[in-house]
Design an enzyme around this catalytic site. Structure first.
Site: not given
Length: 413
Positions: A150, A182-184
């Site tokens: 991320d 960003v991951d989420f």
């Protein structure tokens, strides 16, 4: 258990992903009713089981290995341990694929092809399969082979460039956002792409391949600020806690706490000057446009507002701002979030039974999709223990207990 009013009742998802972004995507599908089968390495499991700073405490000395990362992204899934590097493990996966609608994976580019588990191989078994690969940089290009997390993408995609303390102020410079945003958001894009592919399949009968990249998400999520750059050719400055649109918008300090204020229109600004008993500020040439209030003279204006707000308590200033219709919200520490009346009303703290937890339950964060009137997202089960459902799933595929025992002896499971 999935119910008939679940949006994705009858859809089976094979989740071969680890850590956070792709597991979030699979979890969203599970929240919407899909049967999500999480494939994990025997004895080790998802790397995300070891991430984070806190773990769910198990009862009777059981080690749950439910870290904060794992717990927030793996509810509504069944866990099956499987060594896909062994021929017997590949055979089981292919049998699963025959029954599946979706497969999500986040291995390095080309990794699963070595085992005949890539899209081109598996579509021969199930032409209706939707196969979604989630990687850092995408399947092709000069950086495709790189690993990514991320923070790298917050740096690369522009998020850090527009987040942080403004130039000229103490501590100025770029900052990473606290959560793994960003991951989420990549997880949400994963689920969105799969839902679109399911709709396409419902019309055509055809599955497809989906290439999701954290890089793509990281650029897109800079959103209107990036668009500002594309229009003007000039990079907007970091504004710290300042708003991105109208102004004044920033944290204001009170006697006993902090409030975020957004007087984002000329009318809001006029009302604020009246409430402050400084109506002359409305026509002050330093503050007579949103651009001046929100950008050029923002610091000067916020000094004036803070001199006024420090005379109030948080409760009193919130009530006063609410009364005249100026958007504002109390700043909350994490513990205070759960005491907010509206958070309680929306039932965002979802206490869920957990058979292996010391307390018998685990508090989860409710899905933002839970308020759909006909097919709401639901939390039906806590994140699974490693391999908790291996035997159950194999029995469904026709493997009897004797064969399961053999596979365990061969270290396939």
């Amino acid at each position: 258990m999935t119910t008939n009013n679940s949006a994705l009742a009858g859809i089976r998802v094979i989740d071969m992903s680890r850590v956070f972004a792709a597991p979030v995507g699979a979890q969203i599908l599970g929240d919407l009713g899909a049967d999500v089968i999480k494939i994990e390495r025997p004895g080790v499991g998802d790397d995300g089981r070891g991430y984070g700073f806190s773990w769910v405490k198990g009862k009777d000395g059981i080690e749950t290995r439910h870290s904060s990362f794992f717990t927030v992204s793996n509810r509504n899934k069944r866990s099956m341990t499987l060594n896909h590097s062994k021929p017997e493990g590949q055979e089981i996966l292919r049998k699963l694929v025959e029954t599946a609608d979706v497969l999500i994976e986040n291995y390095k580019v080309g990794d699963l092809k070595r085992f005949g588990l890539d899209y081109e191989s598996l579509r021969q078994i199930n032409p209706r399969l939707i196969y979604c690969s989630v990687t850092g940089y995408g399947q092709t290009g000069p950086m495709a082979a790189r690993p990514g997390y991320d923070g790298l993408f917050q740096a690369t995609g522009g998020m850090m460039a527009v987040t942080g303390i403004p130039e000229g102020e103490p501590g100025a410079g770029p900052l990473k956002a606290g959560p793994s945003l960003v991951d989420f958001i990549t997880g949400h894009n994963t689920a969105l792409a799969v839902l679109g592919a399911l709709m396409y399949r419902s019309r055509t009968g055809e599955g497809q391949y989906i290439d999701i990249a954290l890089l793509d998400t990281s650029v897109a999520m800079v959103s209107h600020i990036m668009q500002d750059y594309l229009i003007s050719g000039s990079a907007p400055p970091r504004l710290g806690n300042g708003g991105n649109g109208g102004g004044p918008a920033d944290l204001i300090h009170c006697k006993d706490g902090i409030v975020y204020l957004t007087a984002g229109t000329d009318e809001h600004w006029r009302r604020l000057t009246v409430l402050m008993k400084q109506p002359e500020l409305f026509e002050d040439p330093r503050f007579d446009s949103n651009l001046k209030r929100g950008k050029h003279n923002r610091a000067e204006l916020m000094d004036i507002i803070n001199a006024w707000s420090r005379q109030w308590t948080v409760a009193d200033i919130q009530a006063a701002l609410d009364e005249v219709g100026i958007p504002a919200a109390r700043y909350n520490e994490l513990a205070e979030v759960w005491e907010e009346p509206q958070v309680k009303h929306r039932e965002l703290r979802a206490t869920t039974p957990h058979a292996y937890a010391e307390s018998g339950s685990v508090d989860l964060i409710a899905s933002p999709l839970a308020q759909m009137s006909k097919s709401p997202a639901t939390i039906r089960s806590a994140p699974p223990m490693l391999g908790e459902h291996t035997r159950e799933i194999l029995n469904e595929l026709g493997y009897d207990d004797a064969r399961v025992a053999e596979l365990q002896e061969l270290k396939v499971l």
